[in-house]
Design an enzyme around this catalytic site. Structure first.
Site, PDB file in Angstrom:
ATOM      1  N   GLU A   1     -75.943  18.245 -53.125  1.00  0.00           N
ATOM      2  CA  GLU A   1     -76.699  18.974 -53.202  1.00  0.00           C
ATOM      3  C   GLU A   1     -77.887  18.626 -53.449  1.00  0.00           C
ATOM      4  O   GLU A   1     -78.083  17.756 -54.321  1.00  0.00           O
ATOM      5  CB  GLU A   1     -76.670  20.349 -53.353  1.00  0.00           C
ATOM      6  CG  GLU A   1     -77.518  20.959 -54.811  1.00  0.00           C
ATOM      7  CD  GLU A   1     -77.522  22.711 -55.666  1.00  0.00           C
ATOM      8  OE1 GLU A   1     -78.164  22.476 -56.402  1.00  0.00           O
ATOM      9  OE2 GLU A   1     -77.308  23.540 -54.665  1.00  0.00           O
TER      10      GLU A   1
ATOM     11  N   CYS B   1     -73.774  26.617 -54.433  1.00  0.00           N
ATOM     12  CA  CYS B   1     -74.135  25.110 -54.272  1.00  0.00           C
ATOM     13  C   CYS B   1     -74.135  24.825 -55.034  1.00  0.00           C
ATOM     14  O   CYS B   1     -74.644  23.606 -55.133  1.00  0.00           O
ATOM     15  CB  CYS B   1     -74.461  24.841 -52.447  1.00  0.00           C
ATOM     16  SG  CYS B   1     -75.725  25.116 -52.164  1.00  0.00           S
TER      17      CYS B   1
END
Length: 428
Positions: free
Chosen positions: A115, A359
Site C-alpha cells: 500500500e 490494507c
C-alpha cells in the site's frame, strides 16, 4: 511466497525503466558504450519517464522523445521491447470523504500487494507514504504487518513506481518511507530509489523532503548519512528503556538502547540541521504513564529531535494492545514540553477511518495543520518562529503555532493536531 534464503528475493520479474542497474546494463550492452555514457542515457530516459508520469503516461508509448536519446534506432526499439513504464499496477484506490488522502493498493508483478498513501496538506503540499517490503520481520507488537514476517523486498523500481503512480494525479513534494516494511532491511534498493527520486534526472525531489523511518537498524543508520546525504531520519523508539522496548519491539534485543542513542547522536552531528523525528506509539497501560514520560524526557533531553506521540489505533494483533486515554497522552505531552525537558513535541491523531480498511491503518493530517515532513526539513523560518513562540508564552497562539512550538496542545485542539500513518495492518 516466502523466501528460503537469508535475504528475501526482489519481487518483480519484469524490467521497468526505473530499475537503474538493469537499464544501464542493457544500454551498455546494446549500444556498445562505456558505463559513463550508458548511465547518462539511462538517466535521460528515466527523467523523461518521470515527467511523462506526472502528465498521466501509462506506457512507454506515452513518453515523448523516447527516440531522441542519442542512441541508435535499433537500441531504442529494443528498449521499448524489453522495458515497460510500469511493472506494477494500482489494483484499488480509495479516497477519504474529505478528499485529503488517497490510499492505493499496488499490485507487484509477482502478485503480491503493498500500500501507498497520498496525503494532501494545506497550500498544495502533498506527501506520499511508500512501502519498501512485503511484510516485515521486526515484529512490533502493535503492528499487524509484523505478524506477516518478511515476505520479500521491493526493488528500487517498484518503490519509485509508487511515486510515479501518485504523480499522475498529484504534485508530490514529500516522500516518507513509513509504509509496509523496515526500509533499512531493504537497504540497497531503498538507497537506489532515493537516488532516482532526488536526481535532477529523475523525479527531482529535495533530499530534505524524503524521510526514512527505521525501528533502529544501527549499521544502516550509520551508512545512511553517507549513501543518502541530506535525507531525513525518523526513529521508531516506542519506549524509554531497553527492557520495555524489547517487549514492544522484539528485535530490539539485537540493538541496545544505549547504542541506538549513540548512533542517533552521530547522525545528528553529521551535518547541519540534521533534526530527527522520534516516533513513540502510545499504548494504553504499557508505555503511557508519567514515569515513562519522564524517562523519555531524560533520554532525549538536549537533543535536536521532534517527538511524535502516536496514540495507538487498534489493530488485530496477538498482543491485544489498547489505545491510551486522552488524559494520559495529554499528561505525557505536558511533561515532555515542560521546562524540565523542553522537547519539541507533537501529537498524531488518527483520522480518515472511512478508508482505513484491512490494507493499512492510515491517518491523515487536517488541511491546515503543519506538515511534519516540513518540520523535520531545514527551514530557517520555522526555527525562528518556534524560538519566538517559546519566548512569548503569554501571547495567544493559534493551533498551528501550538504544534510548531513546544507548548502544550489544549484538549479542545486535538482535532487539529498533526496526523499521519500510525501502523500498517495485514493485507486481506
Amino acid at each position: 511466497t516466502t523466501s528460503t534464503g537469508a535475504m528475501p528475493p526482489t519481487r518483480a520479474a519484469r524490467r521497468g525503466v526505473f530499475e537503474r542497474d538493469a537499464l544501464v546494463a542493457f544500454v551498455r550492452e546494446r549500444a556498445s558504450c562505456d558505463a559513463e555514457k550508458a548511465e547518462k542515457h539511462a538517466k535521460t530516459l528515466r527523467h523523461r519517464c518521470a515527467v511523462a508520469c506526472r502528465g498521466g503516461a501509462m506506457t512507454l508509448d506515452d513518453v515523448e522523445n523516447v527516440h531522441a536519446l542519442g542512441l541508435p534506432r535499433a537500441v531504442v526499439d529494443a528498449l521499448r521491447a524489453n522495458f515497460v513504464l510500469y511493472t506494477t499496477k494500482v489494483r484499488h484506490e480509495s479516497r477519504s470523504g474529505d478528499g485529503t488522502t488517497t490510499k492505493m493498493i499496488v499490485e507487484l508483478a509477482g502478485g503480491d500487494v503493498v500500500e501507498a498513501c497520498v496525503m494532501r496538506h494545506a497550500k498544495g503540499r502533498t506527501t506520499l507514504c511508500v512501502s519498501s517490503q512485503v511484510g516485515c520481520k521486526m515484529g512490533c507488537t502493535f503492528c499487524a504487518t509484523g505478524t506477516l514476517g518478511e515476505l520479500g523486498n521491493l526493488s528500487a523500481g517498484e518503490i519509485c513506481e509508487q511515486l510515479a503512480h501518485a504523480s499522475r494525479g498529484d504534485a508530490v513534494r514529500n516522500v516518507v518511507f513509513m509504509g509496509m516494511g523496515e526500509p533499512l532491511n531493504n537497504y540497497r534498493n531503498v538507497i537506489d530509489a532515493i537516488e532516482a527520486m532526488t536526481s535532477d534526472k529523475g523525479f527531482g525531489l529535495s533530499p530534505a523532503k524524503i524521510t526514512v523511518s527505521t525501528v533502529g537498524v544501527i549499521p544502516r543508520m550509520r551508512t545512511l548519512r553517507r549513501d543518502a546525504p541530506g535525507t531525513r531520519l525518523a526513529l521508531s523508539l516506542h519506549a524509554p528503556n531497553q527492557a520495555l522496548r524489547q517487549k514492544i519491539v522484539p528485535t530490539a534485543t539485537a540493538y541496545k538502547l544505549e547504542d541506538l542513542m549513540a548512533t542517533l547522536d552521530e547522525h545528528m552531528a553529521s551535518g547541519p540541521k540534521m533534526k530527527t523525528m522520534i516516533e513513540y506509539c502510545v499504548l494504553g497501560g504499557v508505555n503511557d504513564d508519567e514515569a515513562c514520560a519522564r524517562e523519555l524526557g531524560a533520554l532525549l533531553r538536549g537533543k535536536e529531535v521532534i517527538v511524535n506521540l502516536i496514540p495507538l489505533n487498534p489493530t488485530d494483533t496477538p498482543a491485544g494492545h489498547v489505545p491510551p486515554t486522552r488524559e494520559a497522552v495529554q499528561k505525557m505531552l505536558e511533561i515532555l514540553t515542560s521546562p524540565e525537558f523542553d522537547l519539541f513535541t507533537t501529537v498524531r491523531h488518527e483520522m480518515g477511518q472511512d478508508i482505513a480498511g484491512a490494507c493499512g491503518q492510515l491517518a491523515l493530517k487536517t488541511p491546515d495543520a503543519p506538515d511534519m515532513e516540513d518540520m523535520i526539513a531545514p527551514k530557517k523560518k520555522t526555527r525562528a518562529v518556534a524560538k519566538k513562540f517559546k519566548s512569548s508564552s503569554s501571547s495567544t497562539k493559534s493551533p498551528e503555532e501550538l504544534s510548531i512550538s513546544s507548548s502544550v496542545v489544549p484538549s479542545r485542539d486535538w482535532s487539529r493536531v498533526e496526523c499521519a500513518l500510525v501502523a500498517a495492518t495485514a493485507l486481506s
